[in-house]
Write an enzyme that holds these catalytic residues in place. Structure first.
Site, PDB file in Angstrom:
ATOM      1  N   SER A   1       0.914  -1.184   0.090  1.00  0.00           N
ATOM      2  CA  SER A   1       0.023  -0.100   0.043  1.00  0.00           C
ATOM      3  C   SER A   1       0.905   1.337  -0.075  1.00  0.00           C
ATOM      4  CB  SER A   1      -0.900   0.047   1.271  1.00  0.00           C
ATOM      5  OG  SER A   1      -1.360   1.299   1.512  1.00  0.00           O
TER       6      SER A   1
ATOM      7  N   HIS B   1      -0.847  -1.335  -4.424  1.00  0.00           N
ATOM      8  CA  HIS B   1      -2.209  -1.006  -3.656  1.00  0.00           C
ATOM      9  C   HIS B   1      -2.299   0.374  -3.596  1.00  0.00           C
ATOM     10  CE1 HIS B   1      -5.716  -2.380  -1.146  1.00  0.00           C
ATOM     11  NE2 HIS B   1      -5.479  -1.368  -0.486  1.00  0.00           N
TER      12      HIS B   1
ATOM     13  N   ASP C   1      -4.733   3.054  -2.081  1.00  0.00           N
ATOM     14  CA  ASP C   1      -5.877   3.609  -0.987  1.00  0.00           C
ATOM     15  C   ASP C   1      -6.616   4.889  -1.393  1.00  0.00           C
ATOM     16  OD1 ASP C   1      -6.156   1.306   0.692  1.00  0.00           O
ATOM     17  OD2 ASP C   1      -4.147   1.813   1.286  1.00  0.00           O
TER      18      ASP C   1
ATOM     19  N   MET D   1      -9.274   7.376  -0.572  1.00  0.00           N
ATOM     20  CA  MET D   1     -10.269   7.919   0.486  1.00  0.00           C
ATOM     21  C   MET D   1     -10.860   9.173   0.243  1.00  0.00           C
ATOM     22  SD  MET D   1      -7.955   6.531   3.673  1.00  0.00           S
ATOM     23  CE  MET D   1      -6.963   4.859   3.701  1.00  0.00           C
TER      24      MET D   1
ATOM     25  N   HIS E   1      -8.108   0.489  -4.358  1.00  0.00           N
ATOM     26  CA  HIS E   1      -9.074   0.067  -3.384  1.00  0.00           C
ATOM     27  C   HIS E   1      -9.775   1.470  -3.094  1.00  0.00           C
ATOM     28  CE1 HIS E   1      -9.591  -0.810   1.354  1.00  0.00           C
ATOM     29  NE2 HIS E   1     -10.760  -0.901   0.747  1.00  0.00           N
TER      30      HIS E   1
ATOM     31  N   MET F   1     -12.253   3.783  -1.390  1.00  0.00           N
ATOM     32  CA  MET F   1     -12.987   3.874   0.067  1.00  0.00           C
ATOM     33  C   MET F   1     -13.774   5.426   0.104  1.00  0.00           C
ATOM     34  SD  MET F   1      -9.954   2.412   2.521  1.00  0.00           S
ATOM     35  CE  MET F   1      -8.885   2.635   1.255  1.00  0.00           C
TER      36      MET F   1
ATOM     37  N   MET G   1     -11.002  -6.594   5.095  1.00  0.00           N
ATOM     38  CA  MET G   1     -10.600  -5.577   5.795  1.00  0.00           C
ATOM     39  C   MET G   1     -10.168  -6.287   7.195  1.00  0.00           C
ATOM     40  SD  MET G   1     -10.187  -2.733   3.869  1.00  0.00           S
ATOM     41  CE  MET G   1      -9.239  -2.145   5.194  1.00  0.00           C
TER      42      MET G   1
ATOM     43  N   ASP H   1      -6.280  -6.991   4.265  1.00  0.00           N
ATOM     44  CA  ASP H   1      -5.872  -5.483   4.286  1.00  0.00           C
ATOM     45  C   ASP H   1      -5.799  -4.953   5.416  1.00  0.00           C
ATOM     46  OD1 ASP H   1      -5.079  -3.104   3.562  1.00  0.00           O
ATOM     47  OD2 ASP H   1      -6.848  -2.628   2.218  1.00  0.00           O
TER      48      ASP H   1
HETATM   49  C1  DX5 Z   1      -6.700   0.956   5.459  1.00  0.00           C
HETATM   50  C2  DX5 Z   1      -6.097   0.747   4.121  1.00  0.00           C
HETATM   51  C3  DX5 Z   1      -4.943  -0.294   3.899  1.00  0.00           C
HETATM   52  C4  DX5 Z   1      -3.770   0.267   4.764  1.00  0.00           C
HETATM   53  C5  DX5 Z   1      -2.708  -0.797   5.111  1.00  0.00           C
HETATM   54  O1  DX5 Z   1      -7.820   1.935   5.257  1.00  0.00           O
HETATM   55  O2  DX5 Z   1      -7.023   0.144   3.113  1.00  0.00           O
HETATM   56  O3  DX5 Z   1      -4.533  -0.665   2.664  1.00  0.00           O
HETATM   57  O4  DX5 Z   1      -3.088   1.333   4.459  1.00  0.00           O
HETATM   58  O5  DX5 Z   1      -1.689  -0.217   5.865  1.00  0.00           O
HETATM   59  P1  DX5 Z   1      -1.172  -0.885   7.007  1.00  0.00           P
HETATM   60  O6  DX5 Z   1      -0.300  -2.305   6.675  1.00  0.00           O
HETATM   61  O7  DX5 Z   1      -0.384  -0.074   7.529  1.00  0.00           O
HETATM   62  O8  DX5 Z   1      -2.299  -1.397   7.850  1.00  0.00           O
HETATM   63 ZN    ZN Z   2      -6.395  -0.794   1.272  1.00  0.00          ZN
END
Ligand code: DX5
Ligand code: ZN
Length: 219
Positions: free
Chosen positions: A9, A34, A36, A38, A67, A69, A138, A176
């Protein structure tokens, strides 16, 4: 059994050097990237959107495991497909019509992932398992990197793995959140074949990402 893949990520990467960071991940043996996304609404944090993903696309040839969100997600799917996402993962809670959103991703010729929050039951996706490419479990509440792994979600991984086997299905099981050298094997044993990791990959062993990717696969 499917080969174990690591999807680092970039949430834990140096955001001022993202292009270099994903090149570094490719060299270090990452299997995909990956990303993320948000929105400060579906989750209480804001990250990056399509223009940044598009700019990053040319810096590496690995698949972008995006991903989302964000909510509502449906009307943004095309923008992420155009930006260069290869896998588009959405949360069922973020769309009014999950089948339409799945269909939309397929229509755009992208791989479809569905993500289950720690409290979301597998029932929500059971009828779609034949049609999708990936289930993202998750193992933290989405929103932030660096949180503690929730081992109770492994029951869902085991349940999905059983369905996968019994019905001879092909979807990947990705996990994840909070993955580290102590718990990665338990996730693999439960049936996950793709591990997402931010903190462990970028921060452990003084940021030796090659070593950390290898250790996550073998520990
Ligand atoms: C959380 C994300 C993850 C996260 C993983 O909302 O979807 O991908 O960044 O990071 P670590 O490995 O630090 O938990
Ligand atoms: Zn993620």
């Amino acid at each position: 059994m499917k080969k174990i893949k690591i999807s680092p990520s970039i949430l834990s990467a140096d955001f001022s050097e993202l292009g270099k960071e994903i090149k570094r991940l490719e060299k270090a043996g990452a299997d995909m990237i990956h990303v993320d996304v948000m929105d400060g609404h579906f989750v209480p944090n804001l990250t990056i959107g399509p223009p940044v993903i598009k700019a990053l696309r040319k810096h590496c040839s690995l698949k972008f495991d995006v991903h989302l969100m964000i909510s509502p997600v449906h009307e943004y799917i095309e923008a992420y497909a155009d930006a260069g996402a290869d896998i588009i993962t959405i949360h069922p809670e973020a769309t009014n019509n999950l089948s339409e959103s799945i269909y939309k991703i397929k229509e755009l010729k992208k791989k479809v992932g569905i993500s289950l929050n720690p409290e979301t039951k597998t029932d929500v996706i059971k009828k779609y398992l034949k049609d999708i490419d990936l289930v993202l479990i998750m193992s933290v509440h989405p929103g932030f990197g660096g949180q503690k792994f929730m081992p109770e979600v492994l029951d869902k991984v085991r349940e999905l793995k059983t369905i996968h086997k019994d019905q001879n299905l092909t979807f990947d099981i990705e996990i994840d959140g909070g993955i580290n050298f102590e718990n990665s094997q338990s996730a693999i044993d439960a049936g996950a074949n793709i591990l997402v990791s931010g903190t462990t990959i970028f921060k452990s062993n003084n940021g030796d990402i090659k070593k950390n990717i290898e250790l996550l696969k073998s520990s």
